[in-house]
Design a protein around this motif. Sequence first.
Motif, PDB file in Angstrom:
ATOM      1  N   GLY A  43      -7.130 -23.682  -0.655  1.00 59.77           N
ATOM      2  CA  GLY A  43      -8.340 -24.069   0.070  1.00 59.77           C
ATOM      3  C   GLY A  43      -8.391 -25.554   0.390  1.00 59.77           C
ATOM      4  N   LYS A  44      -7.238 -26.226   0.296  1.00 57.38           N
ATOM      5  CA  LYS A  44      -7.199 -27.676   0.506  1.00 57.38           C
ATOM      6  C   LYS A  44      -6.684 -28.077   1.879  1.00 57.38           C
ATOM      7  N   GLN A  45      -6.270 -27.108   2.664  1.00 63.17           N
ATOM      8  CA  GLN A  45      -5.786 -27.408   4.008  1.00 63.17           C
ATOM      9  C   GLN A  45      -6.701 -26.733   5.023  1.00 63.17           C
ATOM     10  N   PRO A  46      -6.779 -27.281   6.222  1.00 62.61           N
ATOM     11  CA  PRO A  46      -7.629 -26.624   7.224  1.00 62.61           C
ATOM     12  C   PRO A  46      -7.059 -25.265   7.613  1.00 62.61           C
ATOM     13  N   PHE A  47      -7.924 -24.421   8.158  1.00 60.60           N
ATOM     14  CA  PHE A  47      -7.470 -23.120   8.638  1.00 60.60           C
ATOM     15  C   PHE A  47      -6.412 -23.303   9.716  1.00 60.60           C
ATOM     16  N   SER A  48      -5.371 -22.488   9.658  1.00 60.85           N
ATOM     17  CA  SER A  48      -4.347 -22.502  10.701  1.00 60.85           C
ATOM     18  C   SER A  48      -4.838 -21.639  11.861  1.00 60.85           C
ATOM     19  N   LEU A  49      -4.960 -22.231  13.011  1.00 66.07           N
ATOM     20  CA  LEU A  49      -5.401 -21.491  14.199  1.00 66.07           C
ATOM     21  C   LEU A  49      -4.220 -21.086  15.075  1.00 66.07           C
ATOM     22  N   ASP A  50      -3.013 -21.184  14.533  1.00 66.39           N
ATOM     23  CA  ASP A  50      -1.801 -20.841  15.271  1.00 66.39           C
ATOM     24  C   ASP A  50      -1.834 -19.363  15.677  1.00 66.39           C
ATOM     25  N   MET A  51      -1.429 -19.074  16.887  1.00 67.39           N
ATOM     26  CA  MET A  51      -1.456 -17.696  17.390  1.00 67.39           C
ATOM     27  C   MET A  51      -0.456 -16.789  16.667  1.00 67.39           C
ATOM     28  N   CYS A  52       0.486 -17.377  15.906  1.00 64.10           N
ATOM     29  CA  CYS A  52       1.410 -16.539  15.133  1.00 64.10           C
ATOM     30  C   CYS A  52       0.643 -15.694  14.115  1.00 64.10           C
ATOM     31  N   GLN A  53      -0.576 -16.119  13.760  1.00 61.27           N
ATOM     32  CA  GLN A  53      -1.388 -15.340  12.824  1.00 61.27           C
ATOM     33  C   GLN A  53      -1.673 -13.945  13.388  1.00 61.27           C
ATOM     34  N   SER A  54      -1.891 -13.846  14.695  1.00 62.58           N
ATOM     35  CA  SER A  54      -2.179 -12.551  15.320  1.00 62.58           C
ATOM     36  C   SER A  54      -0.949 -11.648  15.352  1.00 62.58           C
ATOM     37  N   ARG A  55       0.213 -12.261  15.531  1.00 64.02           N
ATOM     38  CA  ARG A  55       1.453 -11.481  15.616  1.00 64.02           C
ATOM     39  C   ARG A  55       2.056 -11.204  14.247  1.00 64.02           C
ATOM     40  N   ASP A  56       1.513 -11.864  13.203  1.00 66.56           N
ATOM     41  CA  ASP A  56       2.025 -11.725  11.838  1.00 66.56           C
ATOM     42  C   ASP A  56       3.485 -12.149  11.745  1.00 66.56           C
ATOM     43  N   ASP A  57       3.818 -13.263  12.435  1.00 65.84           N
ATOM     44  CA  ASP A  57       5.201 -13.747  12.379  1.00 65.84           C
ATOM     45  C   ASP A  57       5.292 -15.263  12.163  1.00 65.84           C
ATOM     46  N   CYS A  58       4.319 -15.823  11.455  1.00 66.91           N
ATOM     47  CA  CYS A  58       4.353 -17.259  11.177  1.00 66.91           C
ATOM     48  C   CYS A  58       5.570 -17.581  10.304  1.00 66.91           C
ATOM     49  N   PRO A  59       6.276 -18.655  10.609  1.00 65.90           N
ATOM     50  CA  PRO A  59       7.503 -18.964   9.868  1.00 65.90           C
ATOM     51  C   PRO A  59       7.280 -19.288   8.387  1.00 65.90           C
ATOM     52  N   ASP A  60       6.101 -19.759   8.026  1.00 65.79           N
ATOM     53  CA  ASP A  60       5.855 -20.114   6.628  1.00 65.79           C
ATOM     54  C   ASP A  60       5.163 -19.003   5.839  1.00 65.79           C
ATOM     55  N   ARG A  61       5.094 -17.803   6.411  1.00 70.23           N
ATOM     56  CA  ARG A  61       4.445 -16.669   5.751  1.00 70.23           C
ATOM     57  C   ARG A  61       5.209 -16.283   4.502  1.00 70.23           C
ATOM     58  N   GLN A  62       4.495 -16.132   3.409  1.00 72.00           N
ATOM     59  CA  GLN A  62       5.113 -15.737   2.147  1.00 72.00           C
ATOM     60  C   GLN A  62       5.427 -14.240   2.174  1.00 72.00           C
ATOM     61  N   PRO A  63       6.504 -13.813   1.503  1.00 73.62           N
ATOM     62  CA  PRO A  63       6.816 -12.378   1.476  1.00 73.62           C
ATOM     63  C   PRO A  63       5.760 -11.606   0.687  1.00 73.62           C
ATOM     64  N   VAL A  64       5.643 -10.336   0.994  1.00 78.93           N
ATOM     65  CA  VAL A  64       4.710  -9.466   0.275  1.00 78.93           C
ATOM     66  C   VAL A  64       5.220  -9.306  -1.146  1.00 78.93           C
ATOM     67  N   PRO A  65       4.370  -9.521  -2.146  1.00 78.31           N
ATOM     68  CA  PRO A  65       4.839  -9.370  -3.538  1.00 78.31           C
ATOM     69  C   PRO A  65       5.155  -7.923  -3.875  1.00 78.31           C
ATOM     70  N   GLU A  66       5.971  -7.761  -4.906  1.00 81.77           N
ATOM     71  CA  GLU A  66       6.287  -6.415  -5.351  1.00 81.77           C
ATOM     72  C   GLU A  66       5.044  -5.726  -5.872  1.00 81.77           C
ATOM     73  N   GLU A  67       5.018  -4.400  -5.759  1.00 85.27           N
ATOM     74  CA  GLU A  67       3.872  -3.634  -6.216  1.00 85.27           C
ATOM     75  C   GLU A  67       3.742  -3.763  -7.732  1.00 85.27           C
ATOM     76  N   ARG A  68       2.522  -3.990  -8.189  1.00 85.94           N
ATOM     77  CA  ARG A  68       2.258  -4.100  -9.615  1.00 85.94           C
ATOM     78  C   ARG A  68       2.028  -2.720 -10.206  1.00 85.94           C
ATOM     79  N   ARG A  69       2.376  -2.560 -11.436  1.00 88.34           N
ATOM     80  CA  ARG A  69       2.166  -1.267 -12.104  1.00 88.34           C
ATOM     81  C   ARG A  69       1.265  -1.445 -13.284  1.00 88.34           C
TER      82      ARG A  69
END
Length: 85
Positions: A59-85
Motif C-alpha cells: 500500500g506504499k505505491q500509487p495504483f498502477s493505471l497501466d492498461m496491462c492490468q486489463s489484459r492480465d499481462d503486466c511484466p511485474d505480475r507475481q505468479p499464482v501461488p501454489e494451492e494451500r491444503r
Amino acid sequence: IFPYPQPQGQHGFAFPGGQTDDFLDRCDAAGIDRTECPVGFDVGNYMVGMFGAWFAGGGKQPFSLDMCQSRDDCPDRQPVPEERR
C-alpha cells in the motif's frame, strides 16, 4: 475509482476474465474464430490487478493505471501461488 463495466447498468464488476469470456462467447455465436476475436477491456482484470499490485507493494505505491492490468499481462505480475491444503 468508479468502474463502469456495463452501459446498461451494473453495481460492482465481474470477476477477472468475466468480460473477456463474454467477448469470446459473442464471437463464438457470430462464427468468428476466437484467435480473431476483438477482445475488449476487462474491468474485473483491471480492478483486481490494480488493487493486487497495490497490496503487493504494501500500500506504499500509487495504483498502477497501466492498461496491462486489463489484459492480465503486466511484466511485474507475481505468479499464482501454489494451492494451500
